[in-house]
Design a protein around this motif. Structure first.
Motif, mmCIF file in Angstrom:
data_model
loop_
_atom_site.group_PDB
_atom_site.id
_atom_site.type_symbol
_atom_site.label_atom_id
_atom_site.label_comp_id
_atom_site.label_asym_id
_atom_site.label_seq_id
_atom_site.Cartn_x
_atom_site.Cartn_y
_atom_site.Cartn_z
ATOM 1 N N CYS A 3 -0.861 1.738 3.578
ATOM 2 C CA CYS A 3 -2.316 1.764 3.529
ATOM 3 C C CYS A 3 -2.839 0.364 3.179
ATOM 4 N N ASP A 4 -4.014 0.054 3.690
ATOM 5 C CA ASP A 4 -4.564 -1.305 3.789
ATOM 6 C C ASP A 4 -4.056 -2.372 2.813
ATOM 7 N N CYS A 21 -4.331 4.358 9.416
ATOM 8 C CA CYS A 21 -5.381 4.600 10.407
ATOM 9 C C CYS A 21 -4.870 4.325 11.825
ATOM 10 N N GLU A 32 -6.850 3.937 0.259
ATOM 11 C CA GLU A 32 -8.126 3.276 0.553
ATOM 12 C C GLU A 32 -9.349 4.119 0.209
ATOM 13 N N CYS A 35 -2.176 8.518 3.283
ATOM 14 C CA CYS A 35 -1.478 7.754 4.333
ATOM 15 C C CYS A 35 0.027 7.697 4.069
#
Ligand code: FES
Length: 568
Positions: A126-127, A199, A90, A58
């Motif tokens: 990313c998350d 995402c 992730e 990402c």
């Protein structure tokens, strides 16, 4: 409120040799080994926390983004110094990236605190990276600004748009049900994630980006700019410039985050139909800044906050559409009557002033609906309480099947992720379409460390007969890109002896979304016997622990407290 101090540049926070002048001379000497002139070393320093990693796809565009940040810092008269921190990709971390969010927060905090920087640009996406960076920066106490990776663009497959990772799950469910071939799922595998960025739907990464923008911790309008869009590079340069201004007059995150700004972020979370994970991260962020999030108050907000954003996983569109349709600014304008407008961003602008400044900006009503024409009149997430979840559990009702909201049903229990993997596809599994699937021992203190496993797959024999959704209850989390009637974050968790640990297959479970209830319908005498047996078996368990995992297991708190360590 903290009073800003004058920039100290390379002389800030000297290494301790017992002689300050010697320390200064030695540091400058070593800094000069990197070719810096005195003119450069006399500038205020902007640290840039870079989370580029070969294990984080990402962030694969970060080298280009980083150049733009450095350009902005240099143009504004600062000295950019890049430093690495751990990065949490992730899909690459076992057992789950959640185990390492707090480690990344500690890494970020201590490097900001220990190194000579006057402000810091946090490059994440990313998350878990953005919540970890914000948590770390709050505790470090220096002025900071967030720059996010931006979302991926969509791919194409046989005429359909594909976006990680809602469509990953949709196609996998079709493959499991025998709808598509192994050859086609192989094609889809290569078409789901085709650009850098996070995402492509309103998953955890994009939700956290929208919330951090709402909190005023990044440039206005920057949360949803696609990773590959030229505006992403422009905002990176602008972030670098702005970070130089923060070296003189920046207010640290911990002074900007207040009960009022957290309530704004919760309101936006509800209106965008955001990720369930965001409640955990926002709780951790709030608590680092000395604020609290009450799930009861969250439910009150959910009653008065409409869902305005039509994005997957609960709606139809993707983050690139949201950006083109007006982004966070458009949502804030619609929510104005519900927001605390006096909250300030890192540059001192109030939310009310931002909304006024952007009042004529474009909005596409397919992506961001008007306040009085919402997708739903109530928020996308709510908390449930009851004998099965005394401290709460979360359901994303916006992504669930309303026909399953009021049920009393039989439990089909899996005692761990291993048990789930072993039995879920067993043709002899005693399960019916109207059962409730229960997963135990997947919470924060469990060996699994609260993975995104709460969206249990349909048992193979039910999937084959067309069952697409069932009520699923666990102490795990769920990916922000997932959907279904899934109850998560049951607290206290099974691993610490919460009521979830006492459920057995065949027990009756009652859920009422309307009444916000989640109950285990087993008499207290039976539960007392089970509790006693559980205490005896737990006493016999020896867990092998070492290093960071020992710290994690000892200090991690329950989901309703944000899963942060009990250290601040
Ligand atoms: Fe990085 Fe989804 S995997 S944001």
């Amino acid at each position: 409120m903290t009073t800003p101090t004058a920039p100290q540049g390379i002389d800030g926070g000297l290494t301790d040799y017992g002689d300050k002048e010697f320390s200064r001379y030695l540091r400058r000497s070593f800094a000069k080994s990197m070719g810096y002139s005195n003119e450069m070393l006399d500038r205020p320093i902007v640290g840039i926390a870079n989370t580029e990693s070969g294990f984080n796809s990402c962030h694969r565009h970060f080298p280009e983004l980083l150049k733009a940040v450095e350009r902005g810092v240099l143009a504004a008269g600062g000295l950019p110094i890049v430093f690495p921190t751990i990065s949490l990709g992730e899909m690459y971390l076992a057992p789950t990236s959640m185990l390492y969010r707090n480690l990344m927060a500690m890494d970020t905090e201590e490097m900001i605190r220990a190194s000579p920087m006057d402000s810091v640009v946090l490059m994440g996406g990313c998350d878990k990276t953005v919540p970890a960076q914000v948590m770390g920066a709050i505790s470090a106490g220096k002025p900071a600004i967030q720059l996010v990776a931006g979302p991926m663009s969509t791919g194409r497959h046989r005429g359909e748009r594909l976006g990680a990772c809602t469509d990953c799950r949709r196609f996998w469910a079709r493959y499991r049900a025998g709808d598509i071939t192994a050859e086609e799922i192989d094609q889809v595998e290569g078409r789901l994630a085709t650009t850098p960025g996070t995402c492509a739907v309103m998953g955890t990464a994009s939700t956290m980006a929208c919330l951090v923008e709402t909190l005023g911790l990044m440039p206005a309008g920057s949360a949803s700019i696609p990773a590959v869009h030229t505006d992403r590079l422009r905002v990176a340069e602008e972030t670098g410039r702005l970070a130089v201004g923060l070296t003189e007059s920046g207010v640290p995150f911990r002074d900007l985050i207040t009960d009022a700004s957290i309530e704004n972020a919760l309101t936006v979370l509800l209106a965008i139909g955001g990720s369930t994970n965001a409640i955990i991260h926002l709780t951790a962020i709030a608590r680092r800044a000395g604020c609290e999030i009450s799930l009861k108050r969250f439910n009150e907000l959910s009653e008065t906050t409409p869902v305005l954003v039509d994005l997957k996983p609960s709606g139809d569109h993707y983050m690139e559409d949201f950006f083109a349709g007006g982004g966070v600014g458009a949502v804030l304008r619609e929510l104005e009557p519900l927001l605390n407008l006096e909250c300030r961003n890192v540059f001192g602008e109030t939310l009310g002033d931002r909304i006024e400044r952007e009042k004529d900006n474009y909005v596409d009503r397919r992506m961001v609906r008007a306040f009085d024409d919402p997708i739903s009149h109530v928020g996308g997430l709510i908390a449930l309480f009851g004998s099965l979840a005394p401290d709460g559990a979360i359901i994303k009702r916006a992504a669930a099947d309303p026909t399953l909201f009021e049920i009393e049903a039989r439990a089909c229990v899996f005692s761990s992720l291993e048990d789930l993997a072993d039995r879920i596809d067993d043709p002899n599994l005693d399960v019916r379409p109207d059962d409730v699937l229960i997963l135990q021992n997947a919470g924060p203190k469990s060996a699994a460390a609260m993975p995104e496993a709460g969206c249990l797959p349909m048992p193979a024999k039910l999937a084959a007969s067309g069952v697409k959704d069932m009520v699923r209850i666990s102490d795990a989390r769920m990916s922000g890109t997932a959907y279904g009637t899934v109850v998560l974050h049951v607290s206290p968790e099974a691993a610490v002896g919460g009521p979830l640990a006492l459920v057995k297959s065949g027990d009756r479970i009652a859920m009422s979304v309307e009444k916000r209830r989640l109950d285990l319908l087993v008499d207290e005498r039976t539960l007392a016997v089970r509790r006693d047996a559980l205490a005896r078996s737990s006493a016999l368990e020896a867990t092998e622990e070492f290093g960071y995992r020992t710290l994690y297991r000892q200090k991690v708190q329950q989901a309703h407290l944000g899963c942060d360590f009990d250290l601040w």
